[in-house]
Design a protein around this motif. Structure first.
Motif, PDB file in Angstrom:
ATOM      1  N   GLN A 238       0.825  -1.211   0.000  1.00 14.37           N
ATOM      2  CA  GLN A 238       0.000   0.000   0.000  1.00 14.37           C
ATOM      3  C   GLN A 238       0.856   1.256   0.000  1.00 14.37           C
ATOM      4  OE1 GLN A 238      -2.544  -0.537   3.378  1.00 14.37           O
ATOM      5  NE2 GLN A 238      -4.047  -1.809   2.239  1.00 14.37           N
ATOM      6  N   ALA A 239       1.990   1.188   0.721  1.00 12.65           N
ATOM      7  CA  ALA A 239       2.867   2.369   0.779  1.00 12.65           C
ATOM      8  C   ALA A 239       3.465   2.689  -0.583  1.00 12.65           C
ATOM      9  CB  ALA A 239       3.984   2.145   1.790  1.00 12.65           C
ATOM     10  N   ILE A 240       3.713   1.651  -1.366  1.00 19.12           N
ATOM     11  CA  ILE A 240       4.324   1.869  -2.684  1.00 19.12           C
ATOM     12  C   ILE A 240       3.282   2.251  -3.723  1.00 19.12           C
ATOM     13  CG2 ILE A 240       5.579   0.745  -4.584  1.00 19.12           C
ATOM     14  CD1 ILE A 240       6.991  -0.955  -2.475  1.00 19.12           C
ATOM     15  N   GLU A 245      -3.363   7.895  -4.646  1.00 13.40           N
ATOM     16  CA  GLU A 245      -2.206   8.142  -5.520  1.00 13.40           C
ATOM     17  C   GLU A 245      -1.357   9.314  -5.054  1.00 13.40           C
ATOM     18  OE1 GLU A 245      -3.354   8.504  -9.532  1.00 13.40           O
ATOM     19  OE2 GLU A 245      -4.172   6.472  -9.680  1.00 13.40           O
ATOM     20  N   ALA A 246      -1.971  10.281  -4.341  1.00 14.53           N
ATOM     21  CA  ALA A 246      -1.201  11.437  -3.885  1.00 14.53           C
ATOM     22  C   ALA A 246      -0.251  11.077  -2.753  1.00 14.53           C
ATOM     23  CB  ALA A 246      -2.136  12.547  -3.440  1.00 14.53           C
ATOM     24  N   ALA A 247      -0.545   9.959  -2.077  1.00 14.74           N
ATOM     25  CA  ALA A 247       0.255   9.638  -0.901  1.00 14.74           C
ATOM     26  C   ALA A 247       1.202   8.478  -1.119  1.00 14.74           C
ATOM     27  CB  ALA A 247      -0.670   9.334   0.286  1.00 14.74           C
ATOM     28  N   ASP A 248       0.963   7.615  -2.139  1.00 16.51           N
ATOM     29  CA  ASP A 248       1.832   6.443  -2.267  1.00 16.51           C
ATOM     30  C   ASP A 248       3.184   6.828  -2.845  1.00 16.51           C
ATOM     31  OD1 ASP A 248       1.962   5.917  -5.265  1.00 16.51           O
ATOM     32  OD2 ASP A 248      -0.216   6.035  -4.941  1.00 16.51           O
ATOM     33  N   ALA A 249       4.172   5.948  -2.591  1.00 16.36           N
ATOM     34  CA  ALA A 249       5.566   6.244  -2.949  1.00 16.36           C
ATOM     35  C   ALA A 249       5.759   6.401  -4.444  1.00 16.36           C
ATOM     36  CB  ALA A 249       6.466   5.124  -2.432  1.00 16.36           C
ATOM     37  N   SER A 250       5.091   5.592  -5.236  1.00 13.47           N
ATOM     38  CA  SER A 250       5.261   5.669  -6.682  1.00 13.47           C
ATOM     39  C   SER A 250       4.790   7.016  -7.216  1.00 13.47           C
ATOM     40  CB  SER A 250       4.474   4.528  -7.360  1.00 13.47           C
ATOM     41  OG  SER A 250       5.018   3.289  -7.014  1.00 13.47           O
ATOM     42  N   SER A 251       3.634   7.484  -6.711  1.00  9.64           N
ATOM     43  CA  SER A 251       3.109   8.772  -7.185  1.00  9.64           C
ATOM     44  C   SER A 251       4.026   9.911  -6.804  1.00  9.64           C
ATOM     45  CB  SER A 251       1.702   9.011  -6.605  1.00  9.64           C
ATOM     46  OG  SER A 251       0.808   8.008  -7.051  1.00  9.64           O
ATOM     47  N   LEU A 252       4.535   9.872  -5.553  1.00 10.80           N
ATOM     48  CA  LEU A 252       5.423  10.944  -5.104  1.00 10.80           C
ATOM     49  C   LEU A 252       6.713  10.990  -5.928  1.00 10.80           C
ATOM     50  CD1 LEU A 252       5.006  10.557  -1.232  1.00 10.80           C
ATOM     51  CD2 LEU A 252       4.098  12.400  -2.677  1.00 10.80           C
ATOM     52  N   VAL A 253       7.275   9.815  -6.228  1.00  8.45           N
ATOM     53  CA  VAL A 253       8.510   9.780  -7.023  1.00  8.45           C
ATOM     54  C   VAL A 253       8.248  10.296  -8.429  1.00  8.45           C
ATOM     55  CG1 VAL A 253      10.212   8.225  -8.078  1.00  8.45           C
ATOM     56  CG2 VAL A 253       9.597   7.941  -5.682  1.00  8.45           C
ATOM     57  N   ASN A 254       7.126   9.903  -9.031  1.00 10.13           N
ATOM     58  CA  ASN A 254       6.804  10.381 -10.378  1.00 10.13           C
ATOM     59  C   ASN A 254       6.596  11.883 -10.397  1.00 10.13           C
ATOM     60  OD1 ASN A 254       6.927   8.049 -12.009  1.00 10.13           O
ATOM     61  ND2 ASN A 254       5.017   7.301 -11.114  1.00 10.13           N
ATOM     62  N   THR A 255       5.926  12.426  -9.330  1.00  7.11           N
ATOM     63  CA  THR A 255       5.746  13.889  -9.247  1.00  7.11           C
ATOM     64  C   THR A 255       7.094  14.597  -9.205  1.00  7.11           C
ATOM     65  OG1 THR A 255       3.637  13.622  -8.069  1.00  7.11           O
ATOM     66  CG2 THR A 255       4.768  15.749  -7.849  1.00  7.11           C
ATOM     67  N   LEU A 277      15.535   9.328 -10.820  1.00  7.98           N
ATOM     68  CA  LEU A 277      14.204   9.131 -10.219  1.00  7.98           C
ATOM     69  C   LEU A 277      13.343   8.233 -11.092  1.00  7.98           C
ATOM     70  CD1 LEU A 277      13.387  12.703  -8.840  1.00  7.98           C
ATOM     71  CD2 LEU A 277      13.782  10.628  -7.513  1.00  7.98           C
ATOM     72  N   GLU A 278      13.536   8.325 -12.395  1.00  2.01           N
ATOM     73  CA  GLU A 278      12.794   7.445 -13.288  1.00  2.01           C
ATOM     74  C   GLU A 278      13.174   5.986 -13.029  1.00  2.01           C
ATOM     75  OE1 GLU A 278      11.918   6.873 -18.090  1.00  2.01           O
ATOM     76  OE2 GLU A 278      13.424   8.299 -17.393  1.00  2.01           O
ATOM     77  N   GLU A 279      14.468   5.739 -12.790  1.00  2.07           N
ATOM     78  CA  GLU A 279      14.907   4.392 -12.451  1.00  2.07           C
ATOM     79  C   GLU A 279      14.306   3.940 -11.129  1.00  2.07           C
ATOM     80  OE1 GLU A 279      19.124   4.549 -12.393  1.00  2.07           O
ATOM     81  OE2 GLU A 279      19.356   4.914 -14.539  1.00  2.07           O
ATOM     82  N   ALA A 280      14.244   4.860 -10.159  1.00  2.00           N
ATOM     83  CA  ALA A 280      13.666   4.518  -8.859  1.00  2.00           C
ATOM     84  C   ALA A 280      12.190   4.165  -9.006  1.00  2.00           C
ATOM     85  CB  ALA A 280      13.853   5.680  -7.888  1.00  2.00           C
ATOM     86  N   ALA A 281      11.478   4.910  -9.853  1.00  4.83           N
ATOM     87  CA  ALA A 281      10.058   4.637 -10.062  1.00  4.83           C
ATOM     88  C   ALA A 281       9.866   3.256 -10.689  1.00  4.83           C
ATOM     89  CB  ALA A 281       9.454   5.718 -10.957  1.00  4.83           C
TER      90      ALA A 281
END
Length: 581
Positions: A238-240, A245-255, A277-281
């Motif tokens: 759930q965290a990822i 979407e505003a709170a999960d890790a994937s959304s934050l990294v993409n933002t 960051l794209e690699e991290a996402a």
């Protein structure tokens, strides 16, 4: 070739160096001066047994050092063995050898400056130096040594025949012993086989697999803690990639990535960070997928857990009895299976072994017959060549016969029919080899131990060595008073033969005969010094007048006698003419 030998602290020798040359080197000296210590030192240098009783109390250790120049025949094999041991020859192709023995009996060896096992010195010595002394004459009287001499003379092809025979003989004896043991110990073998079968049946029922115990332990741990693992995986998933979407890790990294890419044209550094960051996402996306699959596979299955407990208990039962782990149990089963075949005392197994025994016995008998034929062929040539040499050693009417006879059956060894006749058979074949000497025409051919005097035996041995030298062998030959019991014209002939050997070999001769010493290319004298509190000996090279005086001493015990010196000079002139001829 041995270029130099240095001996310190050995017997009466305190510290001396022997400069040696190609050709014939002769060592002479008064009785008790230490000539034997030179040969003893050579033996130590090439791996012989160390005798602490010969070490001088001061300095408390004996050291023998030698510089060996490797010839073309032996260089490759010796150098390869030396390199294998971690040492190296010098740049000029010479090899430094050293052996030290203490009064306590401790021994150390060095080759090329590196510490090595004493056995390496022995291996080098086998290929480079052959030492012959009066003990070798006694050894030549043994039938086994006479057979070995003939086999050595017969050459490489014969050696191949002998090797093939010994391999067959070993296989045949192994089958013979196995069959006899099975028949003799049938009851004990049956009992052992029953125990092995019980163990194999138990292991077969469980059927353990390599690595299975560790896999079961891991699976049991997951099933036992399924709820805790599910909770941890759900929170992480759930965290990822949760619904918000505003709170999960994937959304934050993409933002964050999009924000940096918008300004990348103004500062390339932000563009590089955006790529990271794209690699991290992408990595977060992969982890989310794997967590989802993990949650789908995670299942608290009480029945599966119970089955695992039961399976692990069965495996523990095996490891308690047969080995420490499952792999050990499997190895025990493999060994037990092989052992069972060895323990089989059924009629069928014994009959099969007996057929194999008979087959191998036939092959051994055939190989023994071929070996006998080869020995018979070599025996005539060997006898002829030795007889020719004896003629040149003042035994012109003597002949040597080499008899190859079937070994009598009925001794402690087994027997087989070879060439239609039953014969005792050993690892050396089915033959007895005997050297016989016909001392003069009309005399019976007697075995060497009965038909040869001490002087004749010395000459027979030297004749054999001359024959061997013509077929190769070590490049350095050492003779320790093999001319004992010889004098007059025979002594001159021995000197001639040794000088002939020295054309193709380096020859070192310890002698008391002036007729032999006169043929030397280099004459060394061991001299004893009794002027101090302790008797010591040293070695010096003698030439011209000094050499004539030494020969005069050997001739008449009077080194300063004008008549003796004149006789010595005449002997040197005769030897020089003979060598030139």
């Amino acid at each position: 070739m041995l270029e130099e030998l240095r001996i310190t602290g050995l017997g009466v020798i305190e510290d001396t160096t022997l400069p040696l040359t190609r050709g014939m080197n002769v060592i002479t000296g008064e009785t008790g001066a230490g000539k034997t210590m030179v040969v003893t030192g050579l033996g130590l240098l090439f791996g012989g047994r160390a005798d602490a009783g010969r070490v001088r109390a001061d300095p408390g250790r004996a050291t023998v050092e030698g510089r060996l120049r490797l010839s073309s025949q032996t260089a490759k094999a010796v150098a390869a063995r030396v390199v294998d041991a971690g040492a190296e020859p010098d740049d000029d192709g010479s090899l430094l050898l050293s052996r030290t023995v203490t009064v306590e009996g401790r021994s150390r060896a060095h080759v090329g400056g590196r510490s090595v096992p004493v056995s390496l010195l022995g291996e080098i010595g086998e290929q480079t130096v052959a030492v012959h002394g009066q003990s070798d004459q006694l050894r030549l009287l043994r039938p086994a040594e006479q057979r070995a001499s003939l086999d050595r003379f017969a050459g490489p092809e014969h050696e191949k025949l002998l090797t093939e025979y010994r391999e067959l003989f070993t296989a045949w004896r192994r089958i013979e012993d196995d069959l006899a043991d099975r028949r003799r110990n049938a009851r004990e073998r049956s009992q052992e086989a029953d125990l092995l079968r019980l163990g194999l049946d138990e292991i077969t029922r469980v059927a353990p697999q390599a690595g299975e115990d560790e896999e079961l332990r891991t699976e049991a741990q997951r099933l036992e803690h399924a709820e805790g693992l599910r909770t941890a995986a759900t929170i992480a998933h759930q965290a990822i990639s949760g619904e918000d979407e505003a709170a999960d890790a994937s959304s934050l990294v993409n933002t964050a990535r999009r924000s940096l890419e918008a300004q990348a044209t103004l500062d390339p550094l932000l563009g590089e960070l955006g790529l990271r960051l794209e690699e991290a996402a992408s990595l977060l996306g992969d982890v989310a997928v794997e967590l989802s699959a993990y949650l789908a596979s995670l299942d608290a299955d009480p029945e599966r857990l119970q089955a695992i407990y039961e399976r692990r208990a069965a495996l523990r039962g095996l490891t308690r009895k047969y080995a420490d782990d499952v792999e050990g149990v499997i190895a025990w089963a493999d060994h037990a299976q092989k052992r069972l075949s060895e323990l089989d005392v059924s009629d069928e197994a014994l009959e099969e072994l007996d057929r194999e025994r008979q087959r191998l016995a036939g092959e051994v008998a055939g190989a023994a017959a071929r070996l006998r034929a080869a020995r018979l062929g070599a025996a005539g040539q060997f006898a002829d060549k030795v007889t020719v040499e004896l003629a040149g050693l003042a035994m012109p009417h003597s002949r040597v016969q080499v008899m190859v006879l079937p070994r009598p059956a009925g001794k402690s060894e087994p027997s087989l029919v070879v060439d239609g006749e039953e014969a005792g058979i050993t690892a050396d074949g089915a033959d007895e080899v005997e050297l016989r000497l016909l001392a003069h025409p009309g005399a019976p051919a007697l075995p060497l131990q009965k038909g040869a005097s001490g002087g004749e035996l010395s000459r027979v041995m030297l004749a054999i060595e001359v024959v061997f030298a013509g077929a190769g062998g070590p490049p350095t030959l050492v003779f320790d008073e093999v001319d004992s019991g010889v004098g007059g014209q025979a002594a001159v002939e021995i000197g001639k033969r040794l000088a002939r050997l020295a054309r193709s070999h380096q020859v070192l001769v310890v002698t008391h005969l002036p007729q032999v010493a006169a043929f030397a290319d280099r004459h060394l004298v061991v001299a004893k010094d009794t002027g101090g509190a302790i008797t010591t000996s040293g070695v010096r090279v003698v030439e011209e007048t000094a050499r004539a005086r030494e020969l005069a001493r050997m001739l008449a015990g009077l080194p300063d006698s004008d008549l003796g010196i004149a006789h010595a000079e005449e002997l040197l002139a005769v030897a020089a003419r003979e060598r030139a001829a």
